[in-house]
Design a protein around this motif. Structure first.
Motif, mmCIF file in Angstrom:
data_model
loop_
_atom_site.group_PDB
_atom_site.id
_atom_site.type_symbol
_atom_site.label_atom_id
_atom_site.label_comp_id
_atom_site.label_asym_id
_atom_site.label_seq_id
_atom_site.Cartn_x
_atom_site.Cartn_y
_atom_site.Cartn_z
ATOM 1 N N PRO A 31 5.680 11.749 6.469
ATOM 2 C CA PRO A 31 5.854 10.449 7.120
ATOM 3 C C PRO A 31 4.502 9.752 7.281
ATOM 4 O O PRO A 31 3.493 10.376 7.612
ATOM 5 C CB PRO A 31 6.456 10.812 8.485
ATOM 6 N N GLY A 32 4.473 8.476 6.997
ATOM 7 C CA GLY A 32 3.251 7.690 7.097
ATOM 8 C C GLY A 32 2.495 7.558 5.788
ATOM 9 O O GLY A 32 1.580 6.741 5.684
ATOM 10 N N ALA A 33 2.870 8.338 4.774
ATOM 11 C CA ALA A 33 2.235 8.207 3.458
ATOM 12 C C ALA A 33 2.752 6.946 2.785
ATOM 13 O O ALA A 33 3.941 6.643 2.830
ATOM 14 C CB ALA A 33 2.516 9.425 2.598
ATOM 15 N N ARG A 34 1.831 6.216 2.151
ATOM 16 C CA ARG A 34 2.179 4.940 1.517
ATOM 17 C C ARG A 34 2.296 5.135 0.008
ATOM 18 O O ARG A 34 1.331 5.492 -0.660
ATOM 19 C CB ARG A 34 1.133 3.898 1.852
ATOM 20 N N GLY A 35 3.504 4.904 -0.496
ATOM 21 C CA GLY A 35 3.788 5.103 -1.908
ATOM 22 C C GLY A 35 3.456 3.887 -2.745
ATOM 23 O O GLY A 35 3.524 2.748 -2.277
ATOM 24 N N LEU A 36 3.097 4.143 -4.002
ATOM 25 C CA LEU A 36 2.824 3.100 -4.995
ATOM 26 C C LEU A 36 3.848 3.264 -6.103
ATOM 27 O O LEU A 36 3.946 4.336 -6.713
ATOM 28 C CB LEU A 36 1.413 3.257 -5.544
ATOM 29 N N VAL A 37 4.591 2.201 -6.350
ATOM 30 C CA VAL A 37 5.729 2.258 -7.259
ATOM 31 C C VAL A 37 5.584 1.220 -8.352
ATOM 32 O O VAL A 37 5.162 0.079 -8.093
ATOM 33 C CB VAL A 37 7.041 2.013 -6.473
#
Length: 154
Positions: free
Chosen positions: A52-58
C-alpha cells in the motif's frame, strides 16, 4: 552507466522486497516521481503488485511481450515504493538488468526468472543529484522496453 559509489543498501530477502538503509531523501523521491509521470504514455495510480502506498506506472499501449512488465495484465512496468523505502521495482532487458546489478544500482528480485520476469529488478533510491540522473536513465530504459522501442543504453 557509472558504478554506484559506496556499499549497497540493506535489502530484505522476504516479500515484500524493500530497501532497508540509505533511504533516498523524500524531495529526490518526489522529483523522480514527477519525471516518471512525464514519460510518454504513462499513467499513474496505486501499484497492482506492491505494498500500500506504492505508486504504479502503467502503459496501456506498449510491448506485447509480457516479460516487459511487472504486471502485464494492466501494463504496470514500474512502481515507486513509499517514502520510508524510496526504492523502486521495474523490468529491464536481461543485459541491462545484469549491468544495473553489476554496477551497484540495484539487485534482481528474488523471484526474477521464476515467478516474475527475468529482468524484474529493485533499483535503489537516489541519494543525491548525480544518482537521480542515473536512476532516471534506468527508468527510461525500462519505459523504452515496455513501450516496445529499442532498448536504451543507460
Amino acid at each position: 552507466m557509472p558504478h554506484r559509489t559506496g556499499p549497497r543498501p540493506a535489502v530484505s530477502w522476504t516479500i515484500p522486497q524493500q530497501q532497508e538503509s540509505q533511504t533516498a531523501p523524500v524531495e529526490l523521491q518526489e522529483r523522480l516521481y514527477e519525471h516518471l509521470r512525464s514519460l510518454r504514455g504513462v499513467e499513474t495510480g496505486p501499484s497492482r503488485i506492491s505494498v500500500p502506498g506504492a505508486r504504479g506506472l502503467v502503459l496501456h499501449e506498449g510491448s506485447e511481450d509480457p516479460q516487459a512488465y511487472l504486471v502485464a495484465e494492466v501494463g504496470e512496468f514500474a512502481h515507486l515504493h513509499p517514502a520510508h523505502d524510496g526504492s523502486m521495482h521495474l523490468v529491464l532487458p536481461a543485459d541491462l538488468a545484469a549491468d544495473v546489478s553489476a554496477k551497484g544500482w540495484g539487485r534482481p528480485h528474488m523471484w526474477a526468472g521464476t515467478r516474475l520476469s527475468p529482468g524484474f529488478m529493485m533499483v535503489f533510491g537516489p541519494r543525491d543529484e548525480a544518482e537521480l540522473a542515473v536512476v532516471r536513465g534506468i527508468v527510461e530504459a525500462s519505459h523504452s522496453y515496455a513501450s516496445g522501442a529499442p532498448a536504451l543504453a543507460v
